[in-house]
Design a protein around this motif. Structure first.
Motif, short mmCIF file in Angstrom:
data_model
loop_
_atom_site.label_atom_id
_atom_site.label_comp_id
_atom_site.label_asym_id
_atom_site.label_seq_id
_atom_site.Cartn_x
_atom_site.Cartn_y
_atom_site.Cartn_z
N THR A 1 112.17 -1.70 -18.28
CA THR A 1 111.47 -0.67 -17.52
C THR A 1 110.01 -0.61 -17.96
O THR A 1 109.72 -0.49 -19.14
CB THR A 1 112.13 0.71 -17.73
N ASP A 2 109.10 -0.70 -17.00
CA ASP A 2 107.67 -0.52 -17.25
C ASP A 2 107.31 0.92 -16.92
O ASP A 2 107.77 1.47 -15.93
CB ASP A 2 106.84 -1.48 -16.39
N TYR A 3 106.45 1.51 -17.76
CA TYR A 3 106.04 2.89 -17.56
C TYR A 3 104.55 3.00 -17.27
O TYR A 3 103.75 2.20 -17.74
CB TYR A 3 106.38 3.74 -18.79
N LYS A 4 104.17 4.01 -16.50
CA LYS A 4 102.77 4.29 -16.21
C LYS A 4 102.43 5.65 -16.79
O LYS A 4 103.14 6.63 -16.57
CB LYS A 4 102.53 4.28 -14.70
N ASP A 5 101.33 5.72 -17.52
CA ASP A 5 100.89 6.97 -18.12
C ASP A 5 100.26 7.84 -17.04
O ASP A 5 99.28 7.46 -16.40
CB ASP A 5 99.87 6.67 -19.23
N THR A 6 100.83 9.02 -16.83
CA THR A 6 100.32 9.91 -15.79
C THR A 6 99.58 11.11 -16.38
O THR A 6 99.22 12.04 -15.64
CB THR A 6 101.47 10.43 -14.92
N ARG B 1 107.37 3.11 -13.48
CA ARG B 1 106.60 2.33 -12.52
C ARG B 1 107.47 1.29 -11.84
O ARG B 1 107.47 1.15 -10.63
CB ARG B 1 105.42 1.64 -13.22
N SER B 2 108.25 0.54 -12.64
CA SER B 2 109.10 -0.49 -12.04
C SER B 2 110.13 -0.97 -13.05
O SER B 2 109.95 -0.83 -14.26
CB SER B 2 108.25 -1.68 -11.58
N LYS C 1 105.39 10.47 -18.84
CA LYS C 1 105.35 9.11 -18.32
C LYS C 1 106.26 9.00 -17.10
O LYS C 1 107.33 9.60 -17.05
CB LYS C 1 105.79 8.11 -19.40
N THR C 2 105.81 8.22 -16.14
CA THR C 2 106.57 8.03 -14.90
C THR C 2 106.99 6.58 -14.79
O THR C 2 106.21 5.68 -15.08
CB THR C 2 105.71 8.41 -13.68
#
Length: 216
Positions: free
Chosen positions: A126-131, A149-150, A146-147
């Motif tokens: 799982t890749d995460y994006k910092d929101t 991403r993919s 963190k949300t």
């Protein structure tokens, strides 16, 4: 001679590579049922629809009912890769990931040879994006939640060499430590065919080529 070896490697290895990205969104190979067979340590062969769980080292069989087999009760199992009708084989092998006592776990066999066998274990990464936001007036800067991403299918790779399963670090220098005696030939093969040292299909071709060289 080397050109004929190269042709043989690509012909045999590309059949086994398959595509693991042709499934529906959010559907990974380990999450769907495949036509396949399970070979028990009791000598029995069980055929039907097969689903595997490498995280827990279990394999399920769906016929009229669903049966669950732990790796300790299975010799190996095979599934048909629906994306290209290829066959994927998983063997139950003793391994100690933390240096403790060995226990049977499932490894997929990518290519097998007299000197080395290339194995892998699939997982979902799982890749995460910092929101989080920063610099907001009257607020303390924070990285925030963190949300997702993919998600994607990823692999850990291992070489069975000298009667031992050894994890591959994905560093090029360590790859050549597993392939002694033909560094120049393998390097040339990789450059000529644009192969990387850390990709599934490329590693399969490299290991297959090395085993073909070792036959001669």
């Amino acid at each position: 001679m080397k050109e004929s070896i190269t042709r043989a490697v690509f012909t045999l290895a590309l059949v086994a590579v398959g595509s693991l990205s042709l499934f529906a969104q959010n559907q990974f190979p380990s999450q769907i049922w495949h036509k396949g067979s399970i070979y028990g340590l009791d000598g029995q062969t069980y055929e039907g629809l097969v689903k595997y769980d490498l995280e827990n080292n279990l394999v399920q069989l769906k016929t009229e009912t669903i049966s669950i087999f732990p790796a300790s009760n299975v010799s190996h199992f095979e599934i048909h890769n629906e994306s290209n009708d290829g066959l994927r084989s998983f063997y139950s092998l003793p391994y100690s990931p933390n240096g403790d006592s060995q226990t049977p776990i499932f490894f997929e066999v990518l290519t097998e040879g007299y000197d080395i066998t290339l194995l892998c274990r699939e997982y979902i990464e799982t890749d995460y994006k910092d929101t989080g936001t920063k610099g907001v007036v009257g607020a303390i800067p924070s990285n925030g939640p963190k949300t997702i991403r993919s998600n994607r299918v990823a692999f850990n790779y291992y070489f069975f060499k000298d009667n031992e399963i050894q994890k591959y670090s994905l560093k090029k220098k360590d790859l050549f430590a597993f392939l002694p005696g033909y560094e120049e030939e393998v390097n040339q093969f990789m450059r000529k065919n644009g192969l990387e040292h850390d990709k599934r299909a490329d590693l399969l071709l490299i290991a297959s080529y090395y085993n073909e060289l070792n036959k001669n």
